[in-house]
Design a protein around this motif. Structure first.
Motif, mmCIF file in Angstrom:
data_model
loop_
_atom_site.group_PDB
_atom_site.id
_atom_site.type_symbol
_atom_site.label_atom_id
_atom_site.label_comp_id
_atom_site.label_asym_id
_atom_site.label_seq_id
_atom_site.Cartn_x
_atom_site.Cartn_y
_atom_site.Cartn_z
ATOM 1 N N THR A 113 8.595 21.886 -6.398
ATOM 2 C CA THR A 113 8.829 20.768 -6.744
ATOM 3 C C THR A 113 8.996 19.601 -8.127
ATOM 4 O OG1 THR A 113 8.049 18.991 -5.918
ATOM 5 C CG2 THR A 113 8.641 20.132 -4.524
ATOM 6 N N GLY A 114 7.952 20.058 -8.892
ATOM 7 C CA GLY A 114 7.631 19.531 -9.841
ATOM 8 C C GLY A 114 7.137 18.256 -10.277
ATOM 9 N N ARG A 115 6.935 17.694 -8.973
ATOM 10 C CA ARG A 115 6.378 16.529 -8.334
ATOM 11 C C ARG A 115 4.793 16.346 -7.992
ATOM 12 N NH1 ARG A 115 10.372 15.880 -4.679
ATOM 13 N NH2 ARG A 115 8.511 15.040 -2.667
ATOM 14 N N PRO A 116 4.157 15.163 -9.093
ATOM 15 C CA PRO A 116 2.807 15.569 -8.822
ATOM 16 C C PRO A 116 2.926 14.895 -7.275
ATOM 17 C CG PRO A 116 3.545 14.040 -10.260
ATOM 18 C CD PRO A 116 5.062 14.248 -9.563
ATOM 19 N N VAL A 117 1.668 15.860 -6.425
ATOM 20 C CA VAL A 117 0.907 15.665 -4.840
ATOM 21 C C VAL A 117 -0.359 15.095 -5.361
ATOM 22 C CG1 VAL A 117 1.222 15.685 -2.356
ATOM 23 C CG2 VAL A 117 3.304 16.349 -4.187
ATOM 24 N N VAL A 118 -0.883 14.829 -4.618
ATOM 25 C CA VAL A 118 -2.298 15.244 -4.989
ATOM 26 C C VAL A 118 -2.831 15.123 -2.640
ATOM 27 C CG1 VAL A 118 -2.657 13.729 -6.734
ATOM 28 C CG2 VAL A 118 -2.779 12.450 -4.354
ATOM 29 N N HIS A 119 -3.729 15.522 -3.067
ATOM 30 C CA HIS A 119 -4.625 15.288 -1.550
ATOM 31 C C HIS A 119 -5.297 14.463 -2.013
ATOM 32 C CE1 HIS A 119 -7.602 17.064 1.680
ATOM 33 N NE2 HIS A 119 -6.790 17.192 1.999
ATOM 34 N N ARG A 120 -5.623 13.093 -1.287
ATOM 35 C CA ARG A 120 -6.279 11.990 -0.404
ATOM 36 C C ARG A 120 -7.414 12.830 0.368
ATOM 37 N NH1 ARG A 120 -2.742 6.902 -0.640
ATOM 38 N NH2 ARG A 120 -2.266 8.378 -2.842
ATOM 39 N N HIS A 121 -8.889 12.492 0.225
ATOM 40 C CA HIS A 121 -9.621 12.839 1.136
ATOM 41 C C HIS A 121 -9.859 10.933 1.542
ATOM 42 C CE1 HIS A 121 -10.381 16.831 -0.383
ATOM 43 N NE2 HIS A 121 -9.737 16.282 -1.162
ATOM 44 N N LEU A 122 -9.697 11.279 3.204
ATOM 45 C CA LEU A 122 -10.076 10.423 4.848
ATOM 46 C C LEU A 122 -11.249 10.970 4.611
ATOM 47 C CD1 LEU A 122 -7.134 9.081 5.583
ATOM 48 C CD2 LEU A 122 -7.704 8.658 3.522
ATOM 49 N N THR A 123 -12.528 10.042 5.475
ATOM 50 C CA THR A 123 -13.323 10.171 6.505
ATOM 51 C C THR A 123 -12.560 10.503 7.697
ATOM 52 O OG1 THR A 123 -13.442 7.590 6.966
ATOM 53 C CG2 THR A 123 -14.964 8.471 5.223
ATOM 54 N N PHE A 124 -13.482 10.758 8.975
ATOM 55 C CA PHE A 124 -12.456 10.568 10.574
ATOM 56 C C PHE A 124 -12.368 9.358 10.490
ATOM 57 C CE2 PHE A 124 -13.605 10.104 14.576
ATOM 58 C CZ PHE A 124 -12.893 10.858 14.961
ATOM 59 N N GLU A 125 -13.335 8.156 10.014
ATOM 60 C CA GLU A 125 -12.580 6.886 10.663
ATOM 61 C C GLU A 125 -11.474 6.854 10.069
ATOM 62 O OE1 GLU A 125 -16.988 7.940 11.361
ATOM 63 O OE2 GLU A 125 -15.576 7.608 9.622
ATOM 64 N N GLN A 126 -11.203 6.207 9.126
ATOM 65 C CA GLN A 126 -10.012 6.435 8.252
ATOM 66 C C GLN A 126 -9.113 6.813 9.250
ATOM 67 O OE1 GLN A 126 -11.144 7.280 4.348
ATOM 68 N NE2 GLN A 126 -11.563 4.924 3.960
ATOM 69 N N LEU A 127 -9.305 8.453 9.317
ATOM 70 C CA LEU A 127 -7.860 8.926 9.751
ATOM 71 C C LEU A 127 -7.883 8.393 10.844
ATOM 72 C CD1 LEU A 127 -5.972 11.491 9.353
ATOM 73 C CD2 LEU A 127 -7.385 12.456 10.119
ATOM 74 N N ARG A 128 -8.365 8.670 11.572
ATOM 75 C CA ARG A 128 -8.096 8.109 13.523
ATOM 76 C C ARG A 128 -7.736 6.401 13.014
ATOM 77 N NH1 ARG A 128 -13.368 6.021 15.406
ATOM 78 N NH2 ARG A 128 -12.855 4.268 14.359
ATOM 79 N N ASP A 129 -8.078 5.925 12.196
ATOM 80 C CA ASP A 129 -7.596 4.469 12.281
ATOM 81 C C ASP A 129 -5.848 4.472 11.922
ATOM 82 O OD1 ASP A 129 -9.715 3.673 13.270
ATOM 83 O OD2 ASP A 129 -10.867 2.894 11.305
ATOM 84 N N ARG A 130 -5.726 5.129 11.583
ATOM 85 C CA ARG A 130 -3.919 5.630 10.892
ATOM 86 C C ARG A 130 -3.589 6.125 11.736
ATOM 87 N NH1 ARG A 130 -2.067 6.150 6.128
ATOM 88 N NH2 ARG A 130 0.089 7.257 5.900
ATOM 89 N N TRP A 131 -3.968 6.990 12.736
ATOM 90 C CA TRP A 131 -3.174 7.650 13.311
ATOM 91 C C TRP A 131 -2.735 6.294 14.368
ATOM 92 C CZ3 TRP A 131 0.324 11.262 13.064
ATOM 93 C CH2 TRP A 131 -0.484 12.457 12.762
ATOM 94 N N ALA A 132 -4.575 5.781 15.155
ATOM 95 C CA ALA A 132 -4.023 4.656 15.811
ATOM 96 C C ALA A 132 -3.353 3.549 15.469
ATOM 97 C CB ALA A 132 -5.081 4.437 16.374
ATOM 98 N N GLY A 167 3.398 10.119 -2.990
ATOM 99 C CA GLY A 167 2.728 11.608 -3.247
ATOM 100 C C GLY A 167 1.647 11.937 -3.103
ATOM 101 N N ALA A 168 1.322 11.552 -1.933
ATOM 102 C CA ALA A 168 -0.534 12.484 -1.800
ATOM 103 C C ALA A 168 -0.144 12.383 0.194
ATOM 104 C CB ALA A 168 -0.887 11.016 -1.720
ATOM 105 N N VAL A 169 -0.613 13.987 0.529
ATOM 106 C CA VAL A 169 -0.929 14.300 1.626
ATOM 107 C C VAL A 169 -2.724 14.052 1.778
ATOM 108 C CG1 VAL A 169 -1.630 16.538 2.689
ATOM 109 C CG2 VAL A 169 -0.151 16.056 0.644
ATOM 110 N N LEU A 170 -2.844 13.182 3.109
ATOM 111 C CA LEU A 170 -3.311 12.345 3.583
ATOM 112 C C LEU A 170 -4.600 12.847 5.165
ATOM 113 C CD1 LEU A 170 -1.617 10.256 2.310
ATOM 114 C CD2 LEU A 170 -3.612 8.355 3.411
ATOM 115 N N THR A 171 -5.827 13.414 4.559
ATOM 116 C CA THR A 171 -6.491 14.277 5.442
ATOM 117 C C THR A 171 -8.051 13.943 5.557
ATOM 118 O OG1 THR A 171 -7.511 16.658 4.678
ATOM 119 C CG2 THR A 171 -4.721 15.866 4.695
ATOM 120 N N ALA A 172 -8.418 14.539 6.825
ATOM 121 C CA ALA A 172 -10.281 14.551 6.964
ATOM 122 C C ALA A 172 -10.434 16.071 6.855
ATOM 123 C CB ALA A 172 -10.692 13.520 7.812
#
Length: 279
Positions: free
Chosen positions: A210-229, A152-157
């Motif tokens: 959609t009626g489904r709760p969705v949030v934007h989760r704010h990540l740091t550059f390093e957190q997103l890089r490591d998630r992709w890696a 239920g989240a969008v994760l970005t930096a």
């Protein structure tokens, strides 16, 4: 009597390639649908093509006079394979090339930016499509779609940065014009939707539709890089995370009139896209 043109569509079953192929076929143009498995495409001639197998290039370009170029996915140095192919294509009779790039990458920039820079020197007729982020990133197996379904989240930096999200249907419509109009654009074309949205806005629209709760989760550059890696090579993960950082700094907070100017119709909105495609 003029010989009918034939367009080689690379990545013909991909997000933009299948739409470009369909658009060309609908207008009566000949299409060679290229992909690693030569997957059949109705109305087109399927042909095997692999960027990493130069032995597949000859048959792909044979008889084609224009080409739609989708770079090799996940490559941080696509020019290494694309430039030799493009020289071969030109020698074989291809005279117009339309390259799919990104609004985030200028001519001479990293990755496909090197191909962009070389294209005008290789072909007299050319265009570089530089779309903003795809609306399709929120559908199917794309990472944002998966995280919406699972968490239920969008994760970005990207922070509060705004993006002119664009539908791949609109990208393809511009590509068809760039490939087939009598006069080639001979320039790069920044493609966006009609408005810019933050990822907070995106989450709110998906929630409303959609009626489904969705949030934007704010990540740091390093957190997103490591998630992709964890899924892709570190160099490419770093580049993608850097694009999010650029969004946070305002690099994508713009809209263009390109879709309307080239196709005669306005680009679709993100809300309409979600209503059609996200459930």
């Amino acid at each position: 009597m003029n010989t009918p043109s034939t367009t080689l569509v690379i990545g013909a079953t991909g997000t933009t390639g299948r739409r470009v192929s369909a658009g060309l076929i609908a207008e009566g143009h000949r299409v060679k649908a290229a992909g690693r498995n030569a997957t059949p495409v109705e109305g087109a001639q399927a042909v095997r093509f692999d960027w990493d197998e130069p032995a597949t290039w000859d048959e792909a370009v044979d008889g084609a006079d224009r080409v739609y170029l989708v770079p090799p996915i996940g490559s941080s140095d696509p020019a290494a394979v694309m430039l030799p192919f493009l020289r071969q294509a030109r020698a074989a009779g291809v005279h117009r090339a339309v390259l799919l790039s990104s609004s985030a990458i200028p001519a001479g920039g990293p990755a496909v930016g090197q191909v962009h820079q070389a294209l005008p020197g290789l072909f007299e007729e050319w265009a570089v499509l530089r779309p903003s982020w795809f609306m399709q990133n929120f559908t199917g197996s794309a990472p944002h779609a998966r995280s919406i379904r699972e968490d239920g989240a969008v994760l970005t930096a990207s922070g509060e940065g705004r993006v002119g999200f664009i539908d791949a249907e609109d990208i393809a419509a511009v590509a068809v014009r760039a490939l087939t109009d009598e006069q080639a654009p001979n320039t790069d074309l920044v493609l966006t939707g009609p408005q810019t949205l933050s990822y907070d806005d995106v989450a709110a629209i998906v929630t409303e539709v959609t009626g489904r709760p969705v949030v934007h989760r704010h990540l740091t550059f390093e957190q997103l890089r490591d998630r992709w890696a964890a899924e892709i090579p570190l160099e490419f993960a770093t580049m993608l995370a850097g694009m999010d950082r650029a969004i946070a700094e305002g690099a994508e907070d713009r809209t263009s009139d390109t879709v309307l100017r080239l196709t005669g119709r306005p680009p679709g909105t993100f809300r309409a896209f979600v209503e059609r495609n996200v459930s």
